[in-house]
Motif scaffolding. Structure first.
Motif, PDB file in Angstrom:
ATOM      1  N   VAL A   1       0.872  -1.183   0.000  1.00 27.85           N
ATOM      2  CA  VAL A   1       0.000   0.000   0.000  1.00 27.85           C
ATOM      3  C   VAL A   1       0.907   1.231   0.000  1.00 27.85           C
ATOM      4  O   VAL A   1       1.770   1.368   0.870  1.00 27.85           O
ATOM      5  CB  VAL A   1      -0.921   0.016   1.237  1.00 27.85           C
ATOM      6  N   VAL A   2       0.708   2.122  -0.976  1.00 30.18           N
ATOM      7  CA  VAL A   2       1.573   3.291  -1.129  1.00 30.18           C
ATOM      8  C   VAL A   2       0.742   4.564  -1.006  1.00 30.18           C
ATOM      9  O   VAL A   2      -0.209   4.770  -1.763  1.00 30.18           O
ATOM     10  CB  VAL A   2       2.298   3.271  -2.485  1.00 30.18           C
ATOM     11  N   PHE A   3       1.122   5.408  -0.063  1.00 30.76           N
ATOM     12  CA  PHE A   3       0.518   6.726   0.110  1.00 30.76           C
ATOM     13  C   PHE A   3       1.447   7.793  -0.486  1.00 30.76           C
ATOM     14  O   PHE A   3       2.625   7.534  -0.731  1.00 30.76           O
ATOM     15  CB  PHE A   3       0.276   7.006   1.590  1.00 30.76           C
ATOM     16  N   PRO A   4       0.959   9.016  -0.705  1.00 26.38           N
ATOM     17  CA  PRO A   4       1.788  10.049  -1.343  1.00 26.38           C
ATOM     18  C   PRO A   4       2.902  10.581  -0.451  1.00 26.38           C
ATOM     19  O   PRO A   4       2.979  10.318   0.750  1.00 26.38           O
ATOM     20  CB  PRO A   4       0.778  11.157  -1.663  1.00 26.38           C
ATOM     21  N   GLU A   5       3.736  11.387  -1.080  1.00 26.26           N
ATOM     22  CA  GLU A   5       4.736  12.198  -0.387  1.00 26.26           C
ATOM     23  C   GLU A   5       4.028  13.131   0.586  1.00 26.26           C
ATOM     24  O   GLU A   5       2.891  13.553   0.362  1.00 26.26           O
ATOM     25  CB  GLU A   5       5.499  13.019  -1.436  1.00 26.26           C
ATOM     26  N   ALA A   6       4.723  13.463   1.685  1.00 26.85           N
ATOM     27  CA  ALA A   6       4.202  14.437   2.668  1.00 26.85           C
ATOM     28  C   ALA A   6       2.809  14.059   3.144  1.00 26.85           C
ATOM     29  O   ALA A   6       1.956  14.926   3.349  1.00 26.85           O
ATOM     30  CB  ALA A   6       4.206  15.851   2.081  1.00 26.85           C
ATOM     31  N   PHE A   7       2.578  12.762   3.330  1.00 30.34           N
ATOM     32  CA  PHE A   7       1.250  12.318   3.754  1.00 30.34           C
ATOM     33  C   PHE A   7       1.003  12.649   5.226  1.00 30.34           C
ATOM     34  O   PHE A   7      -0.127  12.944   5.618  1.00 30.34           O
ATOM     35  CB  PHE A   7       1.095  10.813   3.522  1.00 30.34           C
ATOM     36  N   ALA A   8       2.033  12.618   6.044  1.00 35.67           N
ATOM     37  CA  ALA A   8       1.870  12.904   7.471  1.00 35.67           C
ATOM     38  C   ALA A   8       1.423  14.343   7.701  1.00 35.67           C
ATOM     39  O   ALA A   8       0.621  14.633   8.585  1.00 35.67           O
ATOM     40  CB  ALA A   8       3.172  12.646   8.219  1.00 35.67           C
ATOM     41  N   ARG A   9       1.960  15.246   6.848  1.00 34.68           N
ATOM     42  CA  ARG A   9       1.624  16.659   6.987  1.00 34.68           C
ATOM     43  C   ARG A   9       1.988  17.355   5.686  1.00 34.68           C
ATOM     44  O   ARG A   9       3.089  17.180   5.177  1.00 34.68           O
ATOM     45  CB  ARG A   9       2.400  17.274   8.162  1.00 34.68           C
ATOM     46  N   ASP A  10       1.088  18.143   5.134  1.00 33.03           N
ATOM     47  CA  ASP A  10       1.340  18.814   3.868  1.00 33.03           C
ATOM     48  C   ASP A  10       2.486  19.831   3.994  1.00 33.03           C
ATOM     49  O   ASP A  10       2.854  20.242   5.101  1.00 33.03           O
ATOM     50  CB  ASP A  10       0.067  19.525   3.401  1.00 33.03           C
TER      51      ASP A  10
ATOM     52  N   ALA B   1       8.937  22.187  12.761  1.00 32.66           N
ATOM     53  CA  ALA B   1       8.055  21.880  13.893  1.00 32.66           C
ATOM     54  C   ALA B   1       7.257  20.598  13.665  1.00 32.66           C
ATOM     55  O   ALA B   1       6.726  20.023  14.616  1.00 32.66           O
ATOM     56  CB  ALA B   1       7.107  23.042  14.156  1.00 32.66           C
ATOM     57  N   TYR B   2       7.169  20.160  12.419  1.00 31.31           N
ATOM     58  CA  TYR B   2       6.374  18.981  12.090  1.00 31.31           C
ATOM     59  C   TYR B   2       7.225  17.743  11.871  1.00 31.31           C
ATOM     60  O   TYR B   2       6.706  16.676  11.526  1.00 31.31           O
ATOM     61  CB  TYR B   2       5.538  19.265  10.841  1.00 31.31           C
ATOM     62  N   ALA B   3       8.523  17.870  12.080  1.00 27.26           N
ATOM     63  CA  ALA B   3       9.424  16.736  11.879  1.00 27.26           C
ATOM     64  C   ALA B   3       9.364  15.794  13.075  1.00 27.26           C
ATOM     65  O   ALA B   3       9.206  16.213  14.222  1.00 27.26           O
ATOM     66  CB  ALA B   3      10.846  17.226  11.666  1.00 27.26           C
ATOM     67  N   GLU B   4       9.487  14.499  12.783  1.00 25.46           N
ATOM     68  CA  GLU B   4       9.476  13.466  13.812  1.00 25.46           C
ATOM     69  C   GLU B   4      10.653  12.532  13.603  1.00 25.46           C
ATOM     70  O   GLU B   4      11.265  12.501  12.528  1.00 25.46           O
ATOM     71  CB  GLU B   4       8.184  12.640  13.753  1.00 25.46           C
ATOM     72  N   ASP B   5      10.935  11.732  14.613  1.00 27.89           N
ATOM     73  CA  ASP B   5      11.909  10.657  14.474  1.00 27.89           C
ATOM     74  C   ASP B   5      11.268   9.465  13.771  1.00 27.89           C
ATOM     75  O   ASP B   5      10.026   9.360  13.699  1.00 27.89           O
ATOM     76  CB  ASP B   5      12.419  10.212  15.844  1.00 27.89           C
TER      77      ASP B   5
ATOM     78  N   VAL C   1       3.893   2.168   2.581  1.00 28.40           N
ATOM     79  CA  VAL C   1       4.862   3.235   2.311  1.00 28.40           C
ATOM     80  C   VAL C   1       4.132   4.568   2.434  1.00 28.40           C
ATOM     81  O   VAL C   1       3.059   4.746   1.847  1.00 28.40           O
ATOM     82  CB  VAL C   1       5.456   3.111   0.895  1.00 28.40           C
ATOM     83  N   ALA C   2       4.701   5.508   3.176  1.00 27.90           N
ATOM     84  CA  ALA C   2       4.066   6.822   3.337  1.00 27.90           C
ATOM     85  C   ALA C   2       5.119   7.878   3.627  1.00 27.90           C
ATOM     86  O   ALA C   2       6.151   7.593   4.239  1.00 27.90           O
ATOM     87  CB  ALA C   2       3.027   6.787   4.457  1.00 27.90           C
ATOM     88  N   GLY C   3       4.834   9.109   3.201  1.00 27.76           N
ATOM     89  CA  GLY C   3       5.794  10.191   3.343  1.00 27.76           C
ATOM     90  C   GLY C   3       5.610  11.012   4.601  1.00 27.76           C
ATOM     91  O   GLY C   3       4.487  11.271   5.042  1.00 27.76           O
ATOM     92  N   MET C   4       6.737  11.451   5.174  1.00 23.18           N
ATOM     93  CA  MET C   4       6.739  12.272   6.384  1.00 23.18           C
ATOM     94  C   MET C   4       7.954  13.193   6.364  1.00 23.18           C
ATOM     95  O   MET C   4       8.824  13.070   5.493  1.00 23.18           O
ATOM     96  CB  MET C   4       6.797  11.394   7.638  1.00 23.18           C
ATOM     97  N   PHE C   5       8.009  14.106   7.326  1.00 21.71           N
ATOM     98  CA  PHE C   5       9.202  14.920   7.539  1.00 21.71           C
ATOM     99  C   PHE C   5       9.926  14.366   8.763  1.00 21.71           C
ATOM    100  O   PHE C   5       9.344  14.218   9.835  1.00 21.71           O
ATOM    101  CB  PHE C   5       8.832  16.382   7.731  1.00 21.71           C
TER     102      PHE C   5
ATOM    103  N   TYR D   1      14.509  15.997   6.906  1.00 18.81           N
ATOM    104  CA  TYR D   1      14.500  15.195   5.691  1.00 18.81           C
ATOM    105  C   TYR D   1      13.062  15.025   5.200  1.00 18.81           C
ATOM    106  O   TYR D   1      12.117  15.003   5.988  1.00 18.81           O
ATOM    107  CB  TYR D   1      15.072  13.799   5.947  1.00 18.81           C
ATOM    108  N   ASN D   2      12.917  14.885   3.904  1.00 12.15           N
ATOM    109  CA  ASN D   2      11.654  14.481   3.285  1.00 12.15           C
ATOM    110  C   ASN D   2      11.758  12.964   3.108  1.00 12.15           C
ATOM    111  O   ASN D   2      12.455  12.476   2.216  1.00 12.15           O
ATOM    112  CB  ASN D   2      11.495  15.201   1.948  1.00 12.15           C
ATOM    113  N   THR D   3      11.083  12.211   3.950  1.00  9.86           N
ATOM    114  CA  THR D   3      11.355  10.788   4.101  1.00  9.86           C
ATOM    115  C   THR D   3      10.142   9.922   3.792  1.00  9.86           C
ATOM    116  O   THR D   3       9.019  10.261   4.152  1.00  9.86           O
ATOM    117  CB  THR D   3      11.826  10.503   5.553  1.00  9.86           C
ATOM    118  N   LEU D   4      10.411   8.799   3.128  1.00 11.43           N
ATOM    119  CA  LEU D   4       9.424   7.734   3.006  1.00 11.43           C
ATOM    120  C   LEU D   4       9.711   6.687   4.063  1.00 11.43           C
ATOM    121  O   LEU D   4      10.856   6.239   4.204  1.00 11.43           O
ATOM    122  CB  LEU D   4       9.505   7.069   1.629  1.00 11.43           C
ATOM    123  N   VAL D   5       8.697   6.319   4.816  1.00 12.81           N
ATOM    124  CA  VAL D   5       8.848   5.220   5.760  1.00 12.81           C
ATOM    125  C   VAL D   5       8.158   3.985   5.191  1.00 12.81           C
ATOM    126  O   VAL D   5       7.082   4.085   4.594  1.00 12.81           O
ATOM    127  CB  VAL D   5       8.283   5.555   7.158  1.00 12.81           C
TER     128      VAL D   5
END
Length: 236
Positions: free
Chosen positions: A13-22, A32-36, A57-61, A71-75
């Protein structure tokens, strides 16, 4: 949102880039929106993947060594665990992603999903064919491209053309998953190794997310590589 949109009975299952937060307004601070990678978002991705019996697969900062530029990261969580930090930052078409994000290391990330080798790229990476080729050299048979492809003149044409080109020139499947209109281009699609579109959506609507389903098969992959042995024939 992950729990609501993730389908059941799917291997990947693949979600877009920056899915956690636009990305927010152009130039806005994302720190402020970056996580570990062990933070709330990645943990939720892992939970949903486990509940669905899938790899997600989903995108986050992601927090980086620079407190002001994540980083602009895919987890990737579920059947396998990995992360990919976007290599090519979107300093183009009037945008300056590198002002607020940090580029990841230049190293191909390929994971195993149900016997398939899956390569990871993000959005603007699509414009750099050498990255896809490095993923294929590392064994990728399917390349996934989560994206937030900004809307604008010619942008949908570029998106569809580049996704198709990366599939044809590398004889791989490409699954490109885009954030929807009106801010982004949408047009999520899966292209097979001979450039045929397996499935595609339109621009979409952020208020009504669409789930696309496609199947990849080894018969098509093998036939494409017999018909178009460009990987074997290359001289550079």
């Amino acid at each position: 949102m992950l729990d609501r949109l993730a389908p059941t009975d799917r291997d990947l299952v693949v979600f877009p880039e920056a899915f956690a937060r636009d990305f927010g307004e152009p130039g806005s601070d994302l720190s402020a929106y970056a996580e570990d990678l062990a933070g709330p978002f990645a943990t939720e991705v892992e939970r949903v993947a486990a509940a669905r019996g899938s790899t997600v697969v989903a995108g986050m900062f992601e927090r980086s060594t620079d407190p002001e530029r994540p980083y602009n990261t895919l987890v990737v969580r579920g059947g396998t665990q990995a992360s990919y930090r976007k290599v090519h930052l979107y300093d183009s078409f009037g945008h300056r992603e590198s002002d607020r994000l940090l580029a990841g290391p230049i190293a191909p990330v390929v994971v195993d999903v149900c016997g398939w080798r899956v390569g990871l790229m993000t959005c603007y990476d699509l414009r750099f064919p050498e990255l896809t080729r490095r993923l294929v050299d590392a064994g990728a048979e399917l390349v996934v491209v989560p994206a937030a492809w900004v809307a604008g003149p010619r942008k949908a044409h570029h998106w569809r053309t580049l996704v198709t080109a990366r599939a044809i020139e590398n004889t791989v499947y490409v699954a490109a998953v885009g954030q929807p209109a009106p801010r982004y281009t949408g047009h999520s699609l899966v292209v097979d190794p001979l450039g045929e579109i397996v499935v595609e959506t339109g621009p979409g609507d952020a208020a009504e997310p669409v789930v696309l389903t496609a199947e990849v098969d080894r018969t098509t992959l093998a036939a494409a590589r017999r018909t178009n042995p460009s990987l074997a024939n290359r001289r550079l």
